[in-house]
Design a protein around this motif. Structure first.
Motif, PDB file in Angstrom:
ATOM      1  N   GLY A  13       0.862  -1.189   0.000  1.00  0.00           N
ATOM      2  CA  GLY A  13       0.000   0.000   0.000  1.00  0.00           C
ATOM      3  C   GLY A  13       0.897   1.236   0.000  1.00  0.00           C
ATOM      4  N   GLY A  14       0.286   2.402   0.057  1.00  0.00           N
ATOM      5  CA  GLY A  14       1.052   3.650   0.003  1.00  0.00           C
ATOM      6  C   GLY A  14       2.042   3.798   1.156  1.00  0.00           C
ATOM      7  N   ALA A  15       1.624   3.394   2.371  1.00  0.00           N
ATOM      8  CA  ALA A  15       2.515   3.530   3.538  1.00  0.00           C
ATOM      9  C   ALA A  15       3.759   2.658   3.335  1.00  0.00           C
ATOM     10  N   SER A 207      -5.815   3.473  -7.515  1.00  0.00           N
ATOM     11  CA  SER A 207      -5.924   3.207  -6.075  1.00  0.00           C
ATOM     12  C   SER A 207      -6.354   1.785  -5.880  1.00  0.00           C
ATOM     13  N   ARG A 208      -6.048   1.256  -4.677  1.00  0.00           N
ATOM     14  CA  ARG A 208      -6.607  -0.048  -4.368  1.00  0.00           C
ATOM     15  C   ARG A 208      -8.128   0.081  -4.430  1.00  0.00           C
ATOM     16  N   LEU A 209      -8.802  -1.052  -4.774  1.00  0.00           N
ATOM     17  CA  LEU A 209     -10.257  -1.009  -4.896  1.00  0.00           C
ATOM     18  C   LEU A 209     -10.846  -1.131  -3.496  1.00  0.00           C
ATOM     19  N   TRP A 212     -13.936   3.532   0.217  1.00  0.00           N
ATOM     20  CA  TRP A 212     -13.631   4.950   0.494  1.00  0.00           C
ATOM     21  C   TRP A 212     -12.705   5.569  -0.549  1.00  0.00           C
ATOM     22  N   LYS A 213     -12.112   4.746  -1.414  1.00  0.00           N
ATOM     23  CA  LYS A 213     -11.302   5.306  -2.499  1.00  0.00           C
ATOM     24  C   LYS A 213     -12.209   5.804  -3.638  1.00  0.00           C
ATOM     25  N   GLY A 214     -13.505   5.401  -3.587  1.00  0.00           N
ATOM     26  CA  GLY A 214     -14.517   6.050  -4.423  1.00  0.00           C
ATOM     27  C   GLY A 214     -14.466   5.786  -5.917  1.00  0.00           C
ATOM     28  N   GLY A 265      -6.156  -4.146 -12.753  1.00  0.00           N
ATOM     29  CA  GLY A 265      -5.545  -4.849 -11.624  1.00  0.00           C
ATOM     30  C   GLY A 265      -4.345  -4.094 -11.079  1.00  0.00           C
ATOM     31  N   PHE A 266      -3.579  -4.745 -10.188  1.00  0.00           N
ATOM     32  CA  PHE A 266      -2.400  -4.087  -9.603  1.00  0.00           C
ATOM     33  C   PHE A 266      -1.278  -4.056 -10.630  1.00  0.00           C
ATOM     34  N   ARG A 267      -0.657  -2.929 -10.842  1.00  0.00           N
ATOM     35  CA  ARG A 267       0.391  -2.783 -11.858  1.00  0.00           C
ATOM     36  C   ARG A 267       1.654  -2.195 -11.242  1.00  0.00           C
ATOM     37  N   ALA A 268       2.773  -2.561 -11.835  1.00  0.00           N
ATOM     38  CA  ALA A 268       4.056  -2.022 -11.356  1.00  0.00           C
ATOM     39  C   ALA A 268       4.502  -0.846 -12.220  1.00  0.00           C
ATOM     40  N   ASP A 269       3.866  -0.660 -13.411  1.00  0.00           N
ATOM     41  CA  ASP A 269       4.293   0.405 -14.344  1.00  0.00           C
ATOM     42  C   ASP A 269       3.437   1.665 -14.206  1.00  0.00           C
ATOM     43  N   ILE A 270       3.332   2.156 -12.970  1.00  0.00           N
ATOM     44  CA  ILE A 270       2.480   3.328 -12.700  1.00  0.00           C
ATOM     45  C   ILE A 270       2.913   4.569 -13.496  1.00  0.00           C
ATOM     46  N   PRO A 271       4.205   4.931 -13.536  1.00  0.00           N
ATOM     47  CA  PRO A 271       4.576   6.145 -14.286  1.00  0.00           C
ATOM     48  C   PRO A 271       4.141   6.073 -15.752  1.00  0.00           C
ATOM     49  N   GLY A 291      -2.073  10.926  -0.102  1.00  0.00           N
ATOM     50  CA  GLY A 291      -2.507  10.732  -1.492  1.00  0.00           C
ATOM     51  C   GLY A 291      -1.324  10.717  -2.437  1.00  0.00           C
ATOM     52  N   ARG A 292      -0.540   9.655  -2.385  1.00  0.00           N
ATOM     53  CA  ARG A 292       0.653   9.546  -3.237  1.00  0.00           C
ATOM     54  C   ARG A 292       0.295   9.690  -4.715  1.00  0.00           C
ATOM     55  N   VAL A 293      -0.852   9.096  -5.092  1.00  0.00           N
ATOM     56  CA  VAL A 293      -1.205   9.078  -6.523  1.00  0.00           C
ATOM     57  C   VAL A 293      -1.364  10.494  -7.092  1.00  0.00           C
ATOM     58  N   ILE A 294      -1.741  11.426  -6.245  1.00  0.00           N
ATOM     59  CA  ILE A 294      -1.934  12.812  -6.707  1.00  0.00           C
ATOM     60  C   ILE A 294      -0.575  13.390  -7.112  1.00  0.00           C
ATOM     61  N   VAL A 295       0.414  13.208  -6.257  1.00  0.00           N
ATOM     62  CA  VAL A 295       1.759  13.730  -6.547  1.00  0.00           C
ATOM     63  C   VAL A 295       2.358  12.991  -7.748  1.00  0.00           C
ATOM     64  N   GLU A 296       2.142  11.682  -7.804  1.00  0.00           N
ATOM     65  CA  GLU A 296       2.709  10.896  -8.909  1.00  0.00           C
ATOM     66  C   GLU A 296       2.156  11.364 -10.258  1.00  0.00           C
ATOM     67  N   ALA A 297       0.854  11.648 -10.300  1.00  0.00           N
ATOM     68  CA  ALA A 297       0.254  12.147 -11.550  1.00  0.00           C
ATOM     69  C   ALA A 297       0.910  13.467 -11.938  1.00  0.00           C
TER      70      ALA A 297
END
Ligand code: UDP
Ligand code: GLC
Length: 381
Positions: A13-15, A207-209, A212-214, A265-271, A291-297
């Protein structure tokens, strides 16, 4: 300085992803002790960070458990506590990265007289936790921690509001290496082709499904957007939220969106995936701690829309480096998505500003220096 990091999760997870960056500079004199096996262990190994699974037994306490269940699990924790105590004697600091790690780390810190650092990745409020779990976390942190590192001002504020001692806290944002998020245009075009996303306006959700991740809010919004707007949902149900996954599939079928929403699904190639998107949305319905995904985007140069609550409000300034929408409001989200579809020039300028600001503000080298300074103060006491 030798550090014993503790984390309850075997899943990344993000942590946990944040912990990889924090532990890396100490890899020749640290150990990450995990309370479960899984892909997180592999990731640590790939980063040359020593790791050991400290128990094979699942820990029963859940985020919403009551006092009786919490006590029952303490007995179950005894062998794990004994193991952590034995290890802790060989280290200078115990660094708890999750709540169950805090429980075990606090006892080990008391027995071994090693200082305890608690990295708080959560908003300790009733929206996220049971009253009992909140009380346990706050009391243990107040009594045993020398330092509480909050991942945002929002997490720090919630900690203090729940009774946490403000003088223990410091805010350190997650750090990122901007180079990781630089991608090659050719690869991105190939990826869009492989995924059948050419000629589409692609909205990504990373995000993980989990309710609350909406993800359901984005699906609702897609139904209100023009037909070329397509969504990819990247991430898995990491913590057993299978009912929610089923609900999402039902919702997609009811709205007739089978061809416009893809689960990757879960991916390792996020960038690469983020760079392949025209837009990234963050739709958490409860306040996001960071919210790591916000900064990564932002680091990928992809415009981002985030839900206006918690740590996300510290990351995004509406109209400057992204867009903010009311959490849970799919109509508002659809309207902002449509603005991005139409106003391509302004949106691209905002994304480019976001990339520049984020590269400096969340640079992992600065973040690691900040953490090193705080740990030195604790170690020197
Ligand atoms: N992530 C990933 N693969 C996926 C989905 C997500 O590696 O398929 C990563 C994502 O890039 C981010 C992290 O998981 O770094 C999620 O962290 P965030 O802080 O956004 O949310 P959390 O899940 O920790 O609440
Ligand atoms: C937690 C939070 C997330 C944060 C991450 C890293 O998993 O849910 O908001 O970004 O930790 O600090």
């Amino acid at each position: 300085m030798k550090i014993l990091f503790l984390d309850q999760s075997g899943k990344p997870g993000g942590a946990e992803l944040c912990l990889i960056d924090i532990a890396k500079p100490y890899c020749d004199r640290a150990l990450v002790g995990l309370f479960a096996d899984g892909d997180f262990k592999t990731l640590l190994e790939q980063n040359q960070i020593p790791v050991e699974i400290l128990t094979n037994q699942a820990i029963a306490v859940r985020k919403q458990s009551n006092l009786l269940q919490a006590f029952a699990s303490l007995g179950q924790l005894a062998p794990l506590i004994a193991k952590v105590v034995e290890k802790a004697y060989k280290y200078d600091i115990i660094y708890a990265n999750t709540q169950k790690a805090l429980v075990v780390g606090a006892i080990a810190s008391f027995v071994t007289r090693r200082p305890l650092v608690y990295h708080l990745h959560d908003i300790l409020s009733l929206e996220h936790f049971s009253k009992t779990n909140l009380r346990v976390a706050i009391n243990l942190a107040n009594r045993f921690a020398s330092l509480v590192i909050a991942n945002s001002q929002a997490s720090q504020k919630a900690f203090v509001q729940a009774g946490g001692k403000p003088e223990l806290t410091t805010v350190v944002y997650n750090g990122f290496d901007p180079k990781t998020y630089q991608t090659c245009d050719e690869d991105i075009q190939k990826l869009r082709q492989q995924l059948g996303l050419e000629n589409k306006f692609v909205v990504g959700h990373f995000s993980r499904l989990s309710p609350w991740k909406g993800q359901h809010i984005l699906i609702e919004a897609i139904a209100k957007c023009p037909p070329q707007v397509t969504a990819i949902l990247v991430g898995d149900a990491l913590f057993g939220e299978q009912d929610y996954v089923q609900q999402l599939h039902q919702q997609i079928a009811q709205l007739g969106l089978e061809n416009r929403v893809k689960f990757l699904g879960f991916r390792a190639d996020i960038p690469q995936l983020m760079a392949a998107c025209d837009l990234v949305t963050h739709t958490s319905t409860a306040p996001e701690p960071f919210g790591r995904v916000i900064v990564e985007a932002m680091l990928c140069g992809t415009p981002v829309i985030a839900a206006k609550a918690g740590g996300a409000m510290e990351l995004v300034e509406h109209g400057v480096n992204g867009f903010l929408v009311t959490p849970g409001e799919s109509q508002e989200l659809a309207e902002v998505i449509n603005t991005c579809v139409q106003e391509t020039e302004i949106t691209a300028t905002i994304a480019s500003q976001a990339r520049n600001i984020a590269s400096q503000r969340f640079d992992v080298a600065n973040v690691n220096q900040q953490i090193a300074k705080s740990l030195k103060v604790i170690g020197d006491r």
